[in-house]
Design an enzyme around this catalytic site. Sequence first.
Site, PDB file in Angstrom:
ATOM      1  N   CYS A 379       0.844  -1.220   0.000  1.00  0.00           N
ATOM      2  CA  CYS A 379       0.000   0.000   0.000  1.00  0.00           C
ATOM      3  C   CYS A 379       0.872   1.262   0.000  1.00  0.00           C
ATOM      4  O   CYS A 379       0.529   2.261   0.634  1.00  0.00           O
ATOM      5  CB  CYS A 379      -0.954   0.022   1.187  1.00  0.00           C
ATOM      6  N   ALA A 380       1.993   1.170  -0.702  1.00  0.00           N
ATOM      7  CA  ALA A 380       2.887   2.328  -0.836  1.00  0.00           C
ATOM      8  C   ALA A 380       3.441   2.283  -2.258  1.00  0.00           C
ATOM      9  O   ALA A 380       4.654   2.222  -2.466  1.00  0.00           O
ATOM     10  CB  ALA A 380       3.998   2.268   0.208  1.00  0.00           C
TER      11      ALA A 380
END
Length: 430
Positions: A379-380
């Site tokens: 999630c980056a």
Amino acid sequence: MSTLTIFNAAARDAAEATPSATTSRPIPAVIGADLEVPVKGGRLVGYANLDYAASAPCLEPVSAAVAAALPAYSSVHRGAGYASQLTTARYEQARHTVRAFVGARPDDAVIFTRNTTDATNLLAGCLPAGTTTVVFDTEHHASLLPWPQAVRLAPPAFPGAAVRAADEALAAIDGPKLLVVTAASNVTGELWPIAALAHIAHRHGARILVDAAQLVPHRKLNLTALDLDYVAFSGHKLYAPFGAGVLIGRRDWLAEGEPYLKGGGAVRSVGDDVEWHDDPEPRHEAGTPNVLGAIALAAACDALSATGWTELVREEERLIARLRAGLASIPGVRELSLWGDDHPRVGIVSFTVAGYSAREVAEALSGEYGIGVRDGKFCAHPFVRHLLGTADGGCEDGTASAVRASIGIGTTQEHVDRLVEAVRDLVSRR
Ligand SMILES: Cc1ncc(COP(=O)(O)O)c(C=O)c1O
């Protein structure tokens, strides 16, 4: 017995159930430390959980606190009965405990949320009109995406460059401004210079929100000493997987912002018009809150404080150094890092293995060795692409992904050594 007497008795019972943070205790155990999982061939092996950064196992004192609260579990802020008063007192005691855990100012709001994502979104909804948010592309999506008007900064080449980039970006903005930064990267574990960034933010009349989701399970945080305006984190990464997180910080924006949920508890009165609470806690906690989640989160704070950070950090640093050295000794394994090998970090290591996709490595580690890690972009997406030097690719693009091993309370040297030897074994097969 009067309601006041009941409330006082309930508050005393709630306080007595809260362990003292001053007594130093041994490192607590985690629930599931003896979990066995099947591997190839049907054999059972002890599970090596190396996925704490995604979600950490429950600490035994956390589970015990939840179990202790259950017999008197009842509604909060609504009932005159003793169980309701006691549960309310426990819920409010949890707020105090969490406030103390991060060294918040006495007048800071402590709002229970679902998780860090919920907390950043709550704050995003309370920004004064026209606020510009400055955020680095290194952030987790929870801190990268919620802002209505954002200036995104490229990953800085060294910590001083982060401070300089924030300085320049904030100087160029008129009107209300907020700097958002993670305290410890969920990809590399590297610690960010949050004290210097807070200083710069304030010099420009901006506020700072620190995403502490990956910091608080590993290091002591003192919001007041660091002069932070807001801090957000999740219970489930802090050994309290019962669905609560928290947003802590200055009251004024939160007192004026749109109530996060509209409904019972957030209002003073409802007639033709609605009068909303201007205390941030009731204003943004409409409906029945996650009482057990809050109690669990507070119990985790108490357990970590009671154990003492020196011992926790010492053991984590020993294990993470061993893990990194082991991985570095394997040809074709590359650790991801923004600021180099020597930059301080928490117990998180992301890496790639030449000749294997991240998914292949993670599946082999699980299926053959009983090791749980995470693979993907965590999630980056912008940050992982930057670190890997890849142009694009979403969640499904396995070529632009890495493997992440993360440790915490309950991680053993055997887990770490098993991972290193498993990766060595995989590499030797190619
Ligand atoms: C640094 C960081 N911020 C925010 C989040 C989001 O946390 P949650 O999923 O609990 O909302 C995570 C989760 O991985 C994280 O690592």
